[in-house]
Design a protein around this motif. Structure first.
Motif, PDB file in Angstrom:
ATOM      1  N   SER A 130      -0.454   8.341  -0.897  1.00  0.00           N
ATOM      2  CA  SER A 130      -1.377   8.943  -1.986  1.00  0.00           C
ATOM      3  C   SER A 130      -0.520   9.961  -2.649  1.00  0.00           C
ATOM      4  CB  SER A 130      -2.568   9.823  -1.357  1.00  0.00           C
ATOM      5  OG  SER A 130      -2.256  10.737  -0.581  1.00  0.00           O
ATOM      6  N   SER A 149      -0.025  -1.332  -8.475  1.00  0.00           N
ATOM      7  CA  SER A 149      -1.455  -1.161  -7.930  1.00  0.00           C
ATOM      8  C   SER A 149      -2.391  -0.327  -8.881  1.00  0.00           C
ATOM      9  CB  SER A 149      -1.639  -0.417  -6.412  1.00  0.00           C
ATOM     10  OG  SER A 149      -0.977   0.842  -6.550  1.00  0.00           O
ATOM     11  N   THR A 150      -3.600  -0.330  -8.627  1.00  0.00           N
ATOM     12  CA  THR A 150      -4.608   0.420  -9.250  1.00  0.00           C
ATOM     13  C   THR A 150      -4.490   1.843  -9.409  1.00  0.00           C
ATOM     14  OG1 THR A 150      -6.178   0.504  -7.723  1.00  0.00           O
ATOM     15  CG2 THR A 150      -6.503  -1.301  -8.737  1.00  0.00           C
ATOM     16  N   ARG A 151      -3.753   2.506  -8.331  1.00  0.00           N
ATOM     17  CA  ARG A 151      -3.758   3.704  -8.270  1.00  0.00           C
ATOM     18  C   ARG A 151      -2.395   4.425  -8.582  1.00  0.00           C
ATOM     19  NH1 ARG A 151      -5.545   5.807  -2.447  1.00  0.00           N
ATOM     20  NH2 ARG A 151      -3.992   4.255  -1.908  1.00  0.00           N
ATOM     21  N   SER A 152      -1.358   3.559  -8.295  1.00  0.00           N
ATOM     22  CA  SER A 152       0.166   3.855  -8.270  1.00  0.00           C
ATOM     23  C   SER A 152       0.711   2.833  -9.108  1.00  0.00           C
ATOM     24  CB  SER A 152       0.700   4.302  -7.081  1.00  0.00           C
ATOM     25  OG  SER A 152       1.838   4.628  -7.282  1.00  0.00           O
ATOM     26  N   CYS A 209       0.814  -1.192   0.179  1.00  0.00           N
ATOM     27  CA  CYS A 209      -0.074  -0.015  -0.014  1.00  0.00           C
ATOM     28  C   CYS A 209       0.882   1.327  -0.113  1.00  0.00           C
ATOM     29  CB  CYS A 209      -0.932   0.177   1.328  1.00  0.00           C
ATOM     30  SG  CYS A 209      -1.930   1.346   1.314  1.00  0.00           S
TER      31      CYS A 209
END
Length: 1496
Positions: free
Chosen positions: A75, A122-125, A72
């Motif tokens: 942001s 990951s889906t965001r990064s 994880c």
């Protein structure tokens, strides 16, 4: 794979600093079982190092230990990277933290599942590893750690075909993918070296992946290393070549590395697998730039092995279904080449330029043909250039038929896409004038027809040929028909279904020559023969249609259609009546033999009432019998028809005398030329038939052709012997009494009687010609049926008959000069090739009517003609030479400008001796006195030559008479009286040689050619005349000996020989030894030169050697071979060439003592020898044999130098008036040729031109007397020839200037000291050219001839115009050679000023011959002015340039009043520059121009 760039890294040993600080522990489990079970968080962080690493990441905001999925990330990933970098670089314990972190990470990723987790995005990064690689302080360590993990995953799906897993499941590819497009690289060298280490041990699929990703991983930081490494990898494993090329294409390389990459790619052409070749070629061609395109093209041409390698593949190709791998590869190569050539036009230009520069045939390859076809296919812009280049290479024997065969045969699928391009190129070649190009096109058509068996392709080939047939261009039509004839001879069965596509040829028959008609009907006759045997009713109707067409043509009243029908009928008969074609196709059809007989009868019935068609029928039938074996039934019918000959043309004699002396139209007759004496049983009825009705008279027209057919039948039925008709050889001729040719008896005859006399002589001449044609076959050695005694008897009679023929033609020529008469045509083939003017019936009819009107007046009252002697004398002359004279083909061609006066067979009176001219002048005015006209036997029969095309031709076998001569002890040692015999045959031989001369085919074809002679090839003709070469030399020696004896008539020997031949005693027929010897001398030289220049003689070494051997001197002088190394061996071609040259050089020395014209003819023969040597040398060099002949490098220069010396000898020789024959006025053209030879074959032509123009010509222009001649030592330079010398010097100077311009444009700017000398020499030569033109132009100041001034203006303007092309060269070298260039311009300015004055004077005096040349010359001089101005302004030399107006002066330098109105001040201002020319220092350049020019 797409190629766009360049490079390869090197594989250096990694530096120690690149190793990770803490390598992963080797004792850890190599393969954990955690992949099968979900690890717990405690399992993931089971060691202190891992815990430390996890805590550092957690402090930065990243949670590593998660039950499932990737880590994880915060942001704000950039904040994560900044915090980690600060921790590992700026904190107090940064080194220990960095070390602990790397140890923990290394331990963590030992588990494959953990490694995959940190590599997964990951889906965001992006993935954790991706972010860690962007942390500067640990980037290098992370890179090494990941790359060292790669070998653990090499085993995963490493199949030859490549990985089968997706990118997410393939760890190795996932690792490599993380290095793509990084924002920065801390140590690019270290990364590149590490990658190269890994690359060297990677499996093939991963190698390709890494190599393809190199440009995206490394970027532009270390291209040198990448290029070197990839080069080594290519050397080790060529399988990665496509990936390497792809990598090279994507690298951003500088020029040096780009050239290195291209060198690497070029080195792979020979070793690369065929399946990869298209990629390599596409990469190379798309990488081409103006600086390297030549190297790329030349290397591809040299190393690429293309189609035509395997003959086995060609033989098996037709049996395979689908495309083989080889075809696919070759097709891909062609597609790669074609697409690249289309994308870059520079490649096409360079290919054409490169091929154009190649000169030797061995330098050309099969790939060259394909390259030209690809360029030709790509577009229309370069098609014309490809066509011209292709034709040039064919003519030079660089592209040969064998190369084209390799392109086509066995490669049908490959050629299919380019089929129409091959057809289009074949069409262009077939329309070319050059015979070699047309022969190659014929081969192309045949190959395409053979290779492509489908209906569409063959229809395209036939359609293209039919289009050529309808072009109405003679040579194009002939070549197209020859192609069809070859196709029919090989593939007649396949052409039967396609016959409808070629039947359109029959629509063009009206415009075909006789030769083409033969080809057309040969094509259709073969098809008709096969069609008759076909069961298909549609196919069999083809033969019936053809028979119907020829029957209609034969029955047509128009002569042209009847001739077409005769040719078609006899060609069909030759096929149907062939001895082996006697099968009857079906009961409903006639047999082939019956059909042939019916056609023959139909043709004969349609021709019986018309002499010309009947002559043609007999001639064609004779030709058919000589070349075909006909069915016995057909032969029997022909023999029966020929048996009527005796009853029509022969009469019985009683004791060798006529049974009764009858009068024929008031003319008495007697027997002439009885060779058998009292035992002769028959005579030829010429006079009775000539004086009888029109039908009987027309039968005499058919007599020669009928006899030729009779002799052919006799040979066929009697094993080649003519013993059954040998009485005809010696039988007498019934002709008008000889008294009509002596004294005033001729004038007492009326017009009709004169007509009968001339016609009788004419038919007698042609009868004897056919006797020679027939009986010469008995002595040529082809038959072994005759005994030696019989052969000797035949030879003796043939020599007498030849003497009879010369006697008769001399009388006939004399009669025609007195009485103009259009002779009946006995050889109807000439009008097919005759001028269109002569083919117009109204034109010929007009002439016939006028001649008939004239003859009618004479018929009414011959005495009235005598009373009005003066009037008739004038009218006779005008009739003979004016409008009433029948125009000959030579007149028409001369008027059209096709033939020059020198080419007309009637020799110019200027070439005759004084005695010959006096004899000729007496013949021109026969009515001036009542005395008998003196007839010179050896003189040119001008009146007869005008109608020579109507005569029956002599066949080639008649030349065998050359080898037989009768030697008797008399006043003339060996045959002074035989010289006219040899001269007669030499004249005919020369005409036939001119037929084969490519430069004069139109002239040669004007003469009547024998039936079948037009279809004789050069090789066949050479083989027939080759035995004559020693005889030519023998008669040439006899002529020289007689010339040395002097000019006197040979009455006794000539009369005795004439009497023994049965000639009547005509006192006014005389023989001049000098005239006959001179004519034989010239004719032998003409024949030798014509044979030597026959196309293809240089390749026929046997014939060439025999010709040169025949003309060898008794001994070659020892000093003749001076300077030739190594020594020449006797018997070799080079030795024979030198020997022949030595012989004719000696002949020239002898000729100088007799006549200028004989000496000039000898010189022209020497020139033909040198030309032949040059062709021979080029053939040897073209075949790669130049090293086998030591004389190659020295032969041509040595002989050229000797030729120049011989020309100089003639020009300097002191010729007296008798040797000159009518002075120098008529020798301009001859002097022009000699002077060109002298200048072109001098060691240094520029120096010689400079000397002649500045020293020799000024002396000749001062006076015209002999004293002036002595001053310059050139007797040929006088007032009569001064204009010729002046013109030739101008032209040769222009030629040299153009050569210098080509040299100048080839030179680049000076870069090396060695080139400095070359530029200096070039400038010196340019200065010499300028000096020559200045000297020549300034001669106008002392020579006031308008023609000289016109040449000065014209050639001066051309010189200036050509000189402008050298200004780019002068500008590029001005800084170094400024003084020489300034002197060059100032010197040329002297000529331009004089030209300006000449122009001004010509305008004032309105001399139109000069004024018409002024505009072009003025434009050239204006351009010269501004080019000089631009030259001086663009060079920073500080030179002074000014331009002013010239004073208006005449040629003597005196100022005259100008036509331009101006006040005194303006005039004085204009005058200042002219006066200041010498006042300025040498650094100043003054360029003035005419005031009028500037005002315009």
């Amino acid at each position: 794979m797409v190629f766009l760039h360049h490079q390869i890294p090197s594989r250096k040993r990694p530096a120690s600093s690149l190793a990770p600080p803490v390598p992963p522990p080797k004792s850890s489990k190599p393969k954990t079982t955690a992949a099968a079970a979900n690890p717990t968080p405690n399992d993931a962080v089971g060691t202190p190092a891992v815990d430390k690493m996890v805590s550092i990441l957690a402090e930065a905001g990243c949670t590593l230990v998660i039950p499932s999925g990737p880590p994880c990330l915060p942001s704000d990933p950039p904040k994560l990277r900044r915090d980690l970098h600060r921790t590992f670089s700026s904190s107090e314990n940064a080194p220990s933290l960095r070390s602990d972190f790397l140890k923990g990470l290394s331990s963590y990723i030992q588990t494959p599942q953990n490694l995959r987790r940190v590599l997964t995005a990951s889906t965001r990064s992006e993935s954790l590893v991706r972010h860690l690689l962007l942390v500067p302080s640990i980037q290098v360590d992370i890179q090494n750690m990941l790359l060292e993990k790669l070998p653990e995953y090499f085993h995963v799906d490493s199949y030859p075909s490549g990985p089968s897993l997706s990118l997410e499941d393939d760890v190795a590819r996932l690792i490599i993918n993380h290095f793509r497009w990084l924002d920065f690289i801390v140590d690019p060298n270290a990364l590149a070296e590490k990658l190269m280490q890994v690359l060297s041990i990677s499996p093939l699929h991963l190698k390709k992946e890494i190599i393809g990703s190199l440009p995206e991983i490394i970027g532009d930081q270390n291209n040198q290393t990448v290029v070197q490494s990839l080069e080594k990898m290519l050397e080790e494993d060529s399988a990665v070549v496509v990936a390497v090329l792809d990598s090279f294409s994507n690298l951003n390389l500088d020029n040096e590395l780009q050239e290195q990459v291209i060198t690497i790619a070029l080195s792979c052409i020979r070793t690369i697998d065929a399946e990869h070749m298209p990629y390599l070629l596409r990469f190379l061609l798309l990488s081409a730039t103006p600086s390297n395109v030549r190297r790329i093209i030349s290397q591809i041409r040299a190393k690429l092995k293309f189609v035509g390698i395997s003959n086995h593949h060609a033989s098996q190709q037709s049996k395979l279904k689908g495309k083989s791998r080889v075809d696919n590869t070759e097709a891909s190569i062609l597609d790669a080449l074609r697409s690249s050539l289309r994308f870059k036009n520079i490649l096409c230009q360079e290919i054409l330029k490169d091929l154009n520069c190649l000169e030797k045939p061995q330098d050309h390859k099969v790939i060259d043909i394909w390259l030209l076809i690809l360029i030709y296919t790509n577009g229309e812009s370069l098609q014309r250039s490809v066509e011209k280049l292709f034709k040039k290479k064919i003519i030079e024997d660089c592209i040969q038929e064998a190369m084209f065969d390799q392109c086509i045969h066995g490669h049908k699928e490959l050629v299919q896409d380019y089929f129409l391009s091959f057809i289009s190129l074949s069409e262009y070649l077939l329309a070319c004038k050059e015979q070699k190009a047309r022969q190659f096109s014929i081969h192309m058509y045949v190959c395409l027809f053979e290779e492509f068996g489908d209906t569409y392709s063959r229809q395209e080939v036939l359609g293209s040929l039919v289009t050529h047939v309808g072009s109405s261009v003679g040579f194009e039509v002939s070549s197209a028909l020859e192609t069809m004839r070859l196709l029919v001879s090989k593939y007649a069965h396949q052409l039967i279904p396609l016959s409808s596509h070629i039947s359109g040829i029959l629509d063009y028959l009206e415009g075909f020559s006789l030769e083409n008609l033969h080809k057309v009907y040969e094509i259709f006759s073969h098809l008709a023969l096969l069609a008759r045997s076909s069961a298909d009713s549609y196919v069999s109707s083809f033969a019936n249609e053809l028979f119907m067409i020829v029957r209609k043509q034969v029955s047509h009243p128009d002569l042209n259609y009847k001739k077409m029908g005769l040719v078609g009928t006899l060609k069909i008969v030759s096929c149907l009546g062939y001895a082996t074609n006697d099968k009857c196709p079906s009961p409903s059809q006639k047999s082939n033999c019956d059909e042939a007989l019916e056609l023959l009868k139909t043709a004969l019935d349609s021709c019986k009432q018309l002499p010309l068609p009947l002559i043609m029928f007999y001639d064609e039938l004779t030709e058919m019998l000589d070349n075909n074996t006909l069915d016995p039934t057909v032969m029997e019918w022909i023999g029966k028809h020929v048996g009527e000959f005796e009853s029509i043309f022969l009469s019985d004699l009683d004791g060798g005398k006529l049974a009764a002396n009858e009068s024929y139209c008031g003319l008495e007759g007697e027997l002439w030329m009885n060779l058998d004496g009292d035992i002769s049983p028959i005579c030829l009825n010429i006079l009775p038939l000539a004086s009888s009705s029109l039908q009987s008279a027309s039968s005499l027209q058919v007599l020669p052709a009928n006899f030729l057919l009779l002799s052919a039948i006799e040979r066929l039925t009697n094993q080649g012997s003519l013993g059954g008709i040998d009485a005809l050889l010696g039988c007498p001729l019934h002709l008008p009494s000889s008294k009509y040719f002596v004294g005033s008896e001729w004038k007492s005859l009326i017009g009709k009687q004169k007509h009968i006399v001339c016609a009788s002589l004419y038919y007698a001449c042609n009868w004897i010609r056919e006797l020679l044609n027939a009986f010469c076959t008995q002595i040529t050695g082809r038959f072994e049926f005759t005994s030696q005694a019989t052969k000797e008897d035949i030879i003796a009679k043939l020599l007498k008959r030849l003497r009879n023929l010369i006697f008769l033609e001399s009388l006939l020529n004399n009669c025609l000069e007195k009485y103009s008469l259009p002779l009946p045509e006995l050889h109807p083939y000439a009008d097919i090739n005759r001028s269109s003017l002569l083919n117009q019936p109204h034109h010929m009819g007009h002439i016939e009517k006028k001649l008939k009107h004239k003859k009618t007046q004479e018929d009414i009252s011959p005495s009235s003609g005598r009373r009005n002697n003066k009037t008739s004398k004038a009218s006779t002359t005008s009739d003979t030479k004016g409008k009433l004279r029948q125009p000959t083909l030579f007149d028409v061609l001369e008027k059209a400008g096709v033939l020059t006066g020198e080419e007309v067979p009637n020799e110019d009176s200027s070439s005759l001796s004084t005695k010959e001219r006096s004899c000729e002048s007496s013949q021109k005015h026969p009515c001036d006195s009542n005395d008998a006209t003196i007839i010179e036997i050896s003189a040119v029969a001008k009146a007869l030559e005008a109608q020579r095309f109507k005569f029956r031709p002599l066949l080639v076998q008649c030349y065998s008479v050359f080898a037989f001569s009768k030697s008797e002890a008399s006043c003339c040692s060996d045959a002074a009286a035989e010289l006219p015999l040899h001269l007669y045959l030499l004249h005919d031989l020369h005409n036939k040689l001119e037929y084969f001369n490519p430069g004069k085919q139109l002239w040669g074809r004007c003469f009547s050619a024998p039936v079948g002679f037009t279809r004789m090839t050069v090789d066949e003709f050479l083989s027939r005349v080759e035995p004559l070469f020693p005889s030519l030399k023998k008669h040439f020696d006899s002529a020289i000996c007689l010339l040395k004896e002097g000019d006197e008539t040979c009455e006794e020997h000539w009369n005795s020989e004439s009497t023994s031949a049965g000639n009547p005693d005509i006192p006014n027929l005389v023989l001049s030894k000098y005239a006959a010897s001179t004519s034989v001398f010239k004719k032998v030289l003409h024949c030798f030169s014509a044979i030597l220049n026959l196309p293809g003689l240089q390749t026929d070494t046997r014939a060439l050697s025999h010709l040169l051997e025949a003309f060898q001197p008794n001994k070659i002088p020892d000093n003749f071979f001076a300077g030739i190394q190594p020594n020449l061996s006797p018997g070799t071609a080079e030795y024979l060439y030198f020997g022949a040259y030595s012989f004719f050089e000696g002949v020239l020395d002898i000729a100088c003592a007799f006549s200028f014209m004989l000496a000039s003819e000898s010189l022209f023969t020497l020139e033909s020898v040198v030309t032949s040597v040059q062709k021979f040398v080029s053939k040897l060099e073209g075949n790669g044999k130049s090293m086998q002949y030591g004389f190659i490098q020295e032969a041509v220069p040595t002989l050229s130098r000797k030729l120049g010396i011989s020309a100089e000898k003639i020009l300097r020789h002191r010729w007296d008036d008798e040797n000159l024959d009518n002075g120098w006025k008529s020798k301009g053209e001859t002097v022009q040729k000699i002077l060109r030879i002298y200048l072109d074959n001098n060691g240094s032509t520029p120096d010689l031109l400079d000397e002649l123009s500045s020293s020799i010509l000024p002396q000749a222009s001062l006076g015209k007397g002999k004293e002036e001649d002595d001053r310059h030592d050139f007797s040929s330079l006088c007032a009569g020839t001064f204009g010729v010398w002046y013109k030739i010097l101008h032209e040769e100077n222009l030629t040299i200037l153009n050569k210098l311009i080509k040299e100048a444009t080839a030179l680049k700017r000076t870069r090396a000291g060695a080139q400095h000398e070359t530029i200096e020499k070039l400038l010196i030569n340019l200065h010499q050219c300028v000096n020559v033109v200045v000297s020549l132009v300034n001669l106008c100041k002392t020579h006031d001839k308008v023609t000289l001034h016109a040449m000065a203006v014209g050639y001066g303007g051309k010189f200036v115009d050509s000189f402008l092309k050298v200004f780019d060269f002068l500008q590029s070298h001005f800084q170094v050679h400024n003084e020489q260039i300034i002197k060059l311009v100032l010197e040329l300015q002297k000529a331009t000023r004089t030209i300006q004055t000449l122009c001004s004077e010509a305008k004032g005096l309105r001399q139109t011959s000069i004024t018409r040349k002024i505009p072009a010359t003025k434009r050239s001089m204006e351009r010269f002015l501004f080019c000089v101005k631009a030259l001086l302004h663009t060079t920073s030399s500080g030179l002074t340039f000014w331009m002013g107006s010239l004073k208006h002066k005449n040629l003597t330098g005196e100022v005259v009043s100008s036509q331009v109105y101006a006040d005194v001040n303006e005039n004085s201002a204009d005058e200042e520059p002219d006066e200041a020319v010498d006042e300025y220092p040498p650094e100043s350049v003054a360029v003035e121009e005419d005031t009028e020019t500037l005002s315009e």
